[in-house]
Design a protein around this motif. Sequence first.
Motif, PDB file in Angstrom:
ATOM      1  N   THR A 220      12.328 -29.889 -15.461  1.00 28.78           N
ATOM      2  CA  THR A 220      11.824 -31.239 -15.203  1.00 28.78           C
ATOM      3  C   THR A 220      12.474 -31.784 -13.940  1.00 28.78           C
ATOM      4  O   THR A 220      13.629 -31.476 -13.623  1.00 28.78           O
TER       5      THR A 220
ATOM      6  N   THR B 192       8.922 -35.569 -18.368  1.00 31.56           N
ATOM      7  CA  THR B 192       9.402 -34.619 -19.379  1.00 31.56           C
ATOM      8  C   THR B 192       8.917 -33.194 -19.178  1.00 31.56           C
ATOM      9  O   THR B 192       9.458 -32.273 -19.806  1.00 31.56           O
TER      10      THR B 192
ATOM     11  N   TYR C  65       6.996 -30.068 -16.312  1.00 32.23           N
ATOM     12  CA  TYR C  65       6.854 -29.647 -14.915  1.00 32.23           C
ATOM     13  C   TYR C  65       5.389 -29.415 -14.599  1.00 32.23           C
ATOM     14  O   TYR C  65       4.646 -28.862 -15.400  1.00 32.23           O
TER      15      TYR C  65
END
Length: 601
Positions: free
Chosen positions: A378, A407, A409
């Motif tokens: 993240t 929270t 990617y």
Amino acid sequence: MISKVFLKPHLVGLLLPSKFGLVFPHTTKPSSSLPTTFFISHFSSAPLSSYGPSLHKGTTIPSQSLNDAVLCEEAFTRVFHLAALRVPSSECSALESRLRGHLLNWPRLRNIARVPGDDIDPTLAPLLPQPGNGEFDFDENEVEERRLVSLQRRIHGKADGDGDVLSPVLYRDRLARTFNTSGFVKFRHLAKISRPNRNKRRRKRKEKESSEGVKRVGENGFAAVEVIEEEEEGEESGGLRNLLGEEFARKKWRGSTRLLLLDERYADRGFEELPEATKAVLKEYAEKSTNLMLELVRCKLTLFYDYWQMNEVLETLLPEGMIIPSAFETVGHIAHLNLRDEHLPYKWLIAKVVLDKNKPRIQTVVNKIDTIQNEYRTMQLEVLAGNHSLVTTVVENGIHFQVDLATVYWSSRLGTERQRLLSGFTRNDVVCDVFSGVGPLAISAARIVKRVFANDLNPYAVEYLERNCVLNKLDRKIKVFNMDGRRFIKSMYDSDISQSITQVVMNLPSEAAEFLDAFRGIYKNRPKDGEYTLPLIHVYGFSKARDPEFDFHERIRIALLEVAVNVDMRRVRLVAPGKWMLCASFLLPKSVAFADTAVDT
């Protein structure tokens, strides 16, 4: 006499010479609700362009302290003085096509302006008496009275039966009262007959605001024109009277008109000084029609903050010589910046400009404040402008993905690489996505392949992965796991489904190569003379070496403890100066699959 004229936005790709200076208007007030304190740290000493409008021309606001720096849109207002031809709207299009080379062809600006208040609704134009039917033989006041009476008769239905057209609302009501043998006639689209067009309503509302003194008009509201000088009615010399003859002397305007904005080189010229080609076109059109009236007027063109593009505004805001941050990654409604250290003192101004120039597509501007260092991949993001929601929806390859950048990617820049992988999948493939994230590859692959096994260590990513599977109605073809990558690989090949796996994707560039040791000995407990499916592995990695392909290949061989590994290597993209992202594709060697891990230890 002063008349306000408004422009509608239009893209024009030509730039013509400019010779006029720029000043600030004293009445323009920005529509933004944000504070209007502002500072400009410098005014570039770069050579000024002689073509088209520029923010480098004109006056700048004196510098203030950096702590008080909040974007002020008034500081970007520029004014140009131009000449224009006022012509009947019916002749405007033809004249524009003939005079286009001598008109104002600036980017993002039309060279036709409209005078509000002298036009009528095109749908009502046929209802009004037209020239040539004896109407204009009466006194002017009587003509206006006849027009009003004629229009009122049509609106209120008194014209029904005498050959005139009813208003759309009354026409619909008359249809609704029509009977046949089965009762009322059913008209499926009856409500649409008189329903005002939405765009027309919006356009009328904006024109009403413009007529009440609002300068900003059009979809983006970036320009306005004011007629500041016209020929006097009693003028006996110059102008069209000398150019076209006494029979074409200026008369009182009737009907709608338009302004053809002339090139700024002609701003201070009279009719006699216009190019011969322009005068020849005007005389030709005047001789064709006895109703054609022309007038040369002086205009003031004001370009507001909304007119200027993002890079033009940032070039003026930032100190001379600083790199302009003109590119950013878009994730749904979020603009993701990677600002340099030199940009950080100006990050709020940069974010405000990025937000203003990309609305409504962009609603939030964030900046990455640290590299990805945690196990969930993240990013540490700072919201600089817009709303603070980092939950958005991204559409890629026709599939909708819900993501929360706080929270999970996501990288839109890998969309092309994901598409390349998808082009190599077939309907008989079974794919394992070891580091799937929210599922950009796994869900897209599920539309093509037979089965997908998707895994991620981040529980938030797995939650969004399951949500996206259901959202795109592909949950039956995807099985989701939440475990460590090495454990996931061993679990897959310890089960009965190992024989069906044909492709494995490992997109964790920072450390994916380290997980390759999980493939050693996956078939060690099985007979070597059996028929097994060896997977095609796609592993990603970063390299800062002088020869990145050789460096990444060496890391793969070390992880597999195998020297003879035939690898198809390709560079994906340059993620930083001297740092490449690579993708290595290879068929898992049989010697690795049947390796004795006890010997390795």
